[in-house]
Design a protein around this motif. Structure first.
Motif, PDB file in Angstrom:
ATOM      1  N   ALA A   1      -7.029  88.568  17.157  1.00 25.79           N
ATOM      2  CA  ALA A   1      -7.870  87.620  17.879  1.00 25.79           C
ATOM      3  C   ALA A   1      -9.293  87.827  17.396  1.00 25.79           C
ATOM      4  CB  ALA A   1      -7.774  87.825  19.390  1.00 25.79           C
TER       5      ALA A   1
ATOM      6  N   LYS B   1      -3.472  90.255  24.205  1.00 24.87           N
ATOM      7  CA  LYS B   1      -3.745  89.262  25.255  1.00 24.87           C
ATOM      8  C   LYS B   1      -4.618  89.864  26.351  1.00 24.87           C
ATOM      9  CE  LYS B   1       0.355  86.395  24.452  1.00 24.87           C
ATOM     10  NZ  LYS B   1       0.737  87.057  23.190  1.00 24.87           N
TER      11      LYS B   1
ATOM     12  N   GLN C   1      -0.841  91.415  15.488  1.00 27.09           N
ATOM     13  CA  GLN C   1      -1.447  90.298  16.199  1.00 27.09           C
ATOM     14  C   GLN C   1      -2.967  90.446  16.166  1.00 27.09           C
ATOM     15  OE1 GLN C   1       0.520  89.071  19.977  1.00 27.09           O
ATOM     16  NE2 GLN C   1       1.835  90.854  19.622  1.00 27.09           N
TER      17      GLN C   1
ATOM     18  N   MET D   1     -11.255  82.792  18.579  1.00 25.94           N
ATOM     19  CA  MET D   1      -9.902  82.455  18.141  1.00 25.94           C
ATOM     20  C   MET D   1      -8.938  83.269  18.977  1.00 25.94           C
ATOM     21  SD  MET D   1      -8.187  82.689  14.354  1.00 25.94           S
ATOM     22  CE  MET D   1      -7.983  84.469  14.440  1.00 25.94           C
TER      23      MET D   1
ATOM     24  N   PRO E   1      -5.436  84.949  20.638  1.00 25.71           N
ATOM     25  CA  PRO E   1      -4.423  85.819  20.040  1.00 25.71           C
ATOM     26  C   PRO E   1      -3.392  85.040  19.235  1.00 25.71           C
ATOM     27  CG  PRO E   1      -4.855  86.493  22.298  1.00 25.71           C
ATOM     28  CD  PRO E   1      -5.592  85.209  22.091  1.00 25.71           C
ATOM     29  N   MET E   2      -3.103  85.540  18.050  1.00 23.91           N
ATOM     30  CA  MET E   2      -2.104  84.903  17.198  1.00 23.91           C
ATOM     31  C   MET E   2      -1.304  85.964  16.453  1.00 23.91           C
ATOM     32  SD  MET E   2      -4.307  83.486  13.937  1.00 23.91           S
ATOM     33  CE  MET E   2      -2.849  83.362  12.893  1.00 23.91           C
ATOM     34  N   GLU E   3      -0.068  85.613  16.173  1.00 21.47           N
ATOM     35  CA  GLU E   3       0.836  86.506  15.455  1.00 21.47           C
ATOM     36  C   GLU E   3       0.603  86.376  13.959  1.00 21.47           C
ATOM     37  OE1 GLU E   3       4.122  89.247  15.477  1.00 21.47           O
ATOM     38  OE2 GLU E   3       3.423  88.168  17.257  1.00 21.47           O
TER      39      GLU E   3
END
Length: 259
Positions: A110, A83, A108, A98, A100-102
Motif C-alpha cells: 500500500a 489492511k 501485499q 494507493m 492495499p493490493m496483492e
C-alpha cells in the motif's frame, strides 16, 4: 554479512519511480555496481529488481507521468497486516494514496500518506522479504523522514507502525528521533521545518552506503547526476546529497567504520 534484521515497522524495501528506467539502470550500475532482473510484464508490469553481489537491494519502475508525481525514491516499512496499517494511517491523521493490493506470489503493498503529508510505502511479506543486504557499499544504509510536523509525525509512526522511538537530539537547531536507539536504530525523523524549501513536501530520504564518498560524487556527476550538497564529514560518516539524471534525490554515506 548476516541478512538485515527487518522487524515489523522497520524499513524493508526501497524503489525508484523514474521516467527513464534504462538511464537509471546505467547510472546506478556505474555508481553502485548493481545488476538487474526485469519481472514479467503481465504479472509485475515490468518491475525491475536491482541486485548487489547477487542480493536484492532495490526496485525500479517506470514513471509514466500520469500520476503527476516527480521521479522519486520510495521507502517501504514492513507491516504484518496491510489492511490494519492502512486503517490505522487514516485513523491517526494520514491518508491512503494507493490502497492495499496483492503482488502475485510476492506480498501485499500500500502507499500511504503520513500526518505531515510524506509518502510512505507499506509492505506485508510474502515471497519477497525485502532487501537482503544493508549498510554495505552499494546497498541502502539509512532512511530519514524530513518533516515540518515533527511531533505529530513521531506520534504517527509510533501509532501506525508500532515504532519504539528514541530521542537523539531535542535542541532548537537539531530535533531528531530514531526508530530504536544507538547502533540498533533503523530510521530517523528530522524536524526539517527550518530548512525544507517552500513548496517541497515532507519526504523520506534514502541513504546508500559507499566506500568513498568523494569518488562516488565524482562518478555520479560524470554520469549525468547532480550534486545537491557537497560531501562533508559528520559524526556519522562522510555524506553528500545527489540527484540522479532524472532528478530523484538520495544521499550517500561513507561509514566512519571503513577505511
Amino acid at each position: 554479512m548476516p541478512k538485515p534484521d527487518i522487524t515489523p515497522g522497520a524499513p524493508c524495501w526501497i524503489d525508484l519511480m523514474t521516467a527513464d528506467p534504462e538511464k537509471a539502470k546505467d547510472f546506478y550500475t556505474r555508481l553502485f555496481g548493481w545488476t538487474y532482473e526485469t519481472g514479467d510484464a503481465e504479472k509485475y508490469g515490468g518491475y525491475i529488481m536491482a541486485f548487489k553481489n547477487g542480493a536484492p537491494v532495490a526496485g525500479i519502475m517506470k514513471n509514466d507521468g500520469q500520476s503527476g508525481y516527480p521521479d522519486v525514491w520510495t521507502t517501504y516499512l514492513r507491516v504484518e497486516d496491510i489492511k490494519a496499517a492502512a486503517d490505522a494511517a487514516t485513523r491517526h491523521g494520514g491518508s491512503i494514496f494507493m490502497g492495499p493490493m496483492e503482488v502475485p506470489e510476492q506480498g501485499q503493498m500500500a502507499m500511504l500518506g503520513d500526518v505531515g503529508g510524506a509518502a510512505i510505502g507499506a509492505w506485508q511479506f510474502g515471497g519477497h522479504t525485502g532487501f537482503q543486504i544493508a549498510a554495505e557499499p552499494g546497498s541502502p544504509a539509512w532512511f530519514e523522514l524530513l518533516t515540518r510536523d515533527y511531533e505529530s509525525s513521531v506520534n504517527f509512526y509510533r501509532d501506525v507502525f508500532g515504532w519504539e522511538t528514541s530521542v537523539m537530539s531535542d535542541t532548537p537547531e537539531f530535533r531528531y528521533t530514531t526508530l530504536g536507539s544507538g547502533d540498533a536504530s533503523k530510521a530517523g525523523i528530522m524536524d526539517a521545518s527550518a530548512f525544507l524549501p517552500e513548496g517541497v513536501p515532507a519526504n523520506w530520504l534514502v541513504y546508500f552506503a559507499v566506500e568513498d564518498a568523494d569518488a562516488a560524487v565524482e562518478t555520479a556527476v560524470s554520469q549525468g547526476g547532480k550534486l545537491i550538497q557537497p560531501a562533508e564529514d559528520t559524526p556519522f560518516g562522510r555524506m553528500a546529497t545527489l540527484a540522479d539524471p532524472t532528478g530523484s534525490i538520495f544521499k550517500i554515506a561513507q561509514s566512519t567504520r571503513q577505511g
